[in-house]
Design an enzyme around this catalytic site. Structure first.
Site, PDB file in Angstrom:
ATOM      1  N   ARG A  95      -2.096 -15.603   0.749  1.00 51.56           N
ATOM      2  CA  ARG A  95      -2.763 -14.911  -0.372  1.00 51.56           C
ATOM      3  C   ARG A  95      -3.943 -15.750  -0.857  1.00 51.56           C
ATOM      4  O   ARG A  95      -5.018 -15.218  -1.153  1.00 51.56           O
ATOM      5  CB  ARG A  95      -1.763 -14.672  -1.516  1.00 51.56           C
ATOM      6  N   ASN A 149       3.073  -5.056  -0.516  1.00 53.09           N
ATOM      7  CA  ASN A 149       1.635  -4.813  -0.585  1.00 53.09           C
ATOM      8  C   ASN A 149       0.961  -5.118   0.744  1.00 53.09           C
ATOM      9  O   ASN A 149       1.554  -5.774   1.593  1.00 53.09           O
ATOM     10  CB  ASN A 149       1.037  -5.708  -1.685  1.00 53.09           C
ATOM     11  N   CYS A 171       4.613   1.243  -6.656  1.00 53.21           N
ATOM     12  CA  CYS A 171       3.824   0.176  -7.274  1.00 53.21           C
ATOM     13  C   CYS A 171       4.110   0.199  -8.762  1.00 53.21           C
ATOM     14  O   CYS A 171       4.252   1.258  -9.356  1.00 53.21           O
ATOM     15  CB  CYS A 171       2.345   0.451  -7.015  1.00 53.21           C
ATOM     16  N   ASP A 172       4.172  -0.990  -9.359  1.00 53.35           N
ATOM     17  CA  ASP A 172       4.512  -1.047 -10.784  1.00 53.35           C
ATOM     18  C   ASP A 172       3.282  -1.000 -11.702  1.00 53.35           C
ATOM     19  O   ASP A 172       3.411  -1.079 -12.911  1.00 53.35           O
ATOM     20  CB  ASP A 172       5.318  -2.316 -11.084  1.00 53.35           C
ATOM     21  N   HIS A 201      -3.521   1.495  -6.425  1.00 57.49           N
ATOM     22  CA  HIS A 201      -4.500   0.555  -6.985  1.00 57.49           C
ATOM     23  C   HIS A 201      -5.907   1.154  -7.010  1.00 57.49           C
ATOM     24  O   HIS A 201      -6.904   0.429  -6.897  1.00 57.49           O
ATOM     25  CB  HIS A 201      -4.506  -0.789  -6.219  1.00 57.49           C
ATOM     26  N   TYR A 267      -7.003  -1.910 -11.612  1.00 54.55           N
ATOM     27  CA  TYR A 267      -7.617  -2.410 -10.378  1.00 54.55           C
ATOM     28  C   TYR A 267      -9.002  -1.820 -10.118  1.00 54.55           C
ATOM     29  O   TYR A 267      -9.737  -2.334  -9.273  1.00 54.55           O
ATOM     30  CB  TYR A 267      -6.692  -2.154  -9.180  1.00 54.55           C
ATOM     31  N   ARG A 287      -5.958 -16.607  -8.342  1.00 52.88           N
ATOM     32  CA  ARG A 287      -4.677 -16.110  -8.853  1.00 52.88           C
ATOM     33  C   ARG A 287      -3.503 -16.668  -8.029  1.00 52.88           C
ATOM     34  O   ARG A 287      -2.455 -16.976  -8.592  1.00 52.88           O
ATOM     35  CB  ARG A 287      -4.688 -14.576  -8.837  1.00 52.88           C
TER      36      ARG A 287
END
Ligand code: G6P
Ligand code: MN
Length: 450
Positions: A95, A149, A171-172, A201, A267, A287
């Site tokens: 990531r 994801n 997705c939350d 998103h 997003y 992040r």
């Protein structure tokens, strides 16, 4: 219909989210009875760190639920009724690459949006399909509720490769936005019903109904001052209250200042104001670093302290992330037809988008899966944005399945966060080097210089 108590497997058992999800399950045991929880991960070492924390969470609520911790898919999935999937291919280390490589080229560096999300998609589609095959091999008829994801791309890959699979992609983010909406309006989240359309998103709330009355006008006034947060920013749970998330909620304001009609998914900031996002991103500390130094470190430290002292410090939370996946599973298990925002094949729900697009809309969750509500036609501006993003994501899936460099380059070029084809190529080439252990080989049909 499957009868409780259920056997539930969590794929990605070593995730920082696992204790929170298990805590949600424990709080809701009366509604969703469990006989066994199985943690499954390909990284057994990491999972073994998290497992004692999970065991403690279970034992605080139940002596009878069996806990199994395994790296063997047969042990994990045999006769399972539900699988919660939350794989992170390449873990936080990759990531970090997804976020830092684009930033080196002045482009948004983000987990699921922009080139980072495309890179993550190239890593995840095939392992996700492998997981589905394993579940199907060992469990008859299990439902896979999938948080993995980048959800939009994963959903499209699964639709193409395993169209019959019992997978529900969720997705939350919408439900997290609904939590903030409810806090701003001063009502319970359960009292809020929304209308919404888009891709994962990449979407918009068109109505926010409380007792049948649309409260979007009131929200617009609030958002014009504070964004999608209460004045004191107390609306969020710990995950979404880190400074970078607070900034994200506040950015709903500039988005709605320009396009006040609908309330955007947070997003959308990456696609509609990428320059400002890049200006505020630190290319050396993204992040992923924040999460590794925050959520992950805190949980690992708590696990170590628990091992030493037998006392488990407060190190994780049960936010909407945990409760939402349990809500969805319950509705599947008991045919509750609850209305949730999920990712489904369009099939005409959004009249003027392709029939086979994987869209995010409200749906009634039945024992046979989601039934999307009819959205109707969407206005041209949103349709245009969505079609570009959809083409980008579909090309990325095709690039993965065909091993096509050209299609990958087209996908990167089509993404709104990427300003030019030269940026797209430079980022893609750096990402190929960084993802050697994960991506399928991408071949060029036309050799360079021809
Ligand atoms: C939201 C999104 C998830 C995403 C997460 C990242 O919850 O819906 O898809 O993975 O944010 O949060 P993080 O705290 O890891 O940056
Ligand atoms: Mn999400």
């Amino acid at each position: 219909m499957t009868k409780p108590p259920f056997i539930l497997a969590i794929a990605g058992g070593g995730s920082t989210y696992t204790p929170g999800i298990v805590k949600s399950l424990m709080v809701r045991l009366a509604d969703f009875p469990l006989a066994e929880i199985r943690l499954y991960d390909i990284d057994g070492e990491r999972q073994d760190i998290i497992a004692p924390v999970v065991e403690k969470v279970i034992r605080d609520h139940s002596q009878s639920i069996k806990l199994t911790v395994t790296t063997d898919p047969e042990v994990a999935f045999s006769h399972a009724h539900f699988v919660f999937a939350q794989m992170r291919v390449g873990q936080y280390k990759m990531r970090e690459q997804d976020e830092k490589i684009p930033l080196r080229h002045g482009v948004v560096g983000q987990e699921t949006c922009g080139p980072g999300g495309l890179a993550y998609g190239l890593r995840t589609i095939l392992p996700m399909v492998e997981l589905i095959d394993l579940v199907e091999r060992y469990a008859d008829n299990a439902w896979i509720v999938n948080y993995s994801n980048p959800a939009a791309i994963v959903a499209e890959g699964v639709r193409r490769l395993r169209p019959q699979a019992r997978v529900l992609n969720i997705c939350d983010m919408p439900v997290a936005a609904m939590r903030n909406i409810a806090a701003v309006l001063g009502v319970d989240r359960e009292a809020v019903t929304v209308n919404y359309f888009g891709l994962n998103h990449f979407g918009w709330f068109t109505q926010v109904l409380v007792d049948g009355v649309d409260r979007l006008p009131q929200l617009r006034e609030h958002i014009a001052r504070f964004g999608l947060l209460t004045e004191d920013a107390a609306a969020t749970d710990p995950q979404h209250s880190d400074p970078s998330w607070v900034k994200t909620w506040r950015n709903i304001k500039p988005l709605m200042d320009h396009f006040p009609e609908y309330l955007p998914n947070p997003y959308m900031q990456y696609y509609l104001m990428p320059n400002q996002i890049v200006e505020h991103q630190n290319p050396d500390y993204t992040r992923a670093n924040e999460v590794m130094d925050g959520r992950e470190k805190k949980l690992f430290a708590a696990a170590a302290e628990y091992k030493r002292t037998g006392i488990l410090p407060d190190a994780f939370h049960v936010g909407v992330h945990g409760s939402f996946i349990v809500d969805v599973a319950r509705s599947l298990a008991f045919d509750l037809r609850q209305r949730h925002l999920v990712i489904v094949e369009n099939r005409g729900a959004i009249a003027n988008l392709p029939y086979d697009a994987m869209v995010e809309v409200p749906a009634y969750i039945t024992a046979n899966g989601p039934e999307a509500v009819t959205v109707g036609k969407i206005p041209l501006f949103y349709k245009g944005l969505i079609e570009q993003q959809l083409a980008c994501e579909q090309l990325l899936v095709e690039a993965t399945l065909e091993g096509s460099y050209e299609k990958a380059l087209q996908a990167f070029t089509l993404n709104r966060t990427v300003p030019t084809m030269q940026h797209a190529k430079a980022i893609l080439d750096d990402m190929i080097a960084a993802n050697q252990d994960y991506w399928p080989q991408l071949e060029q049909a036309y050799k360079e210089g021809i």
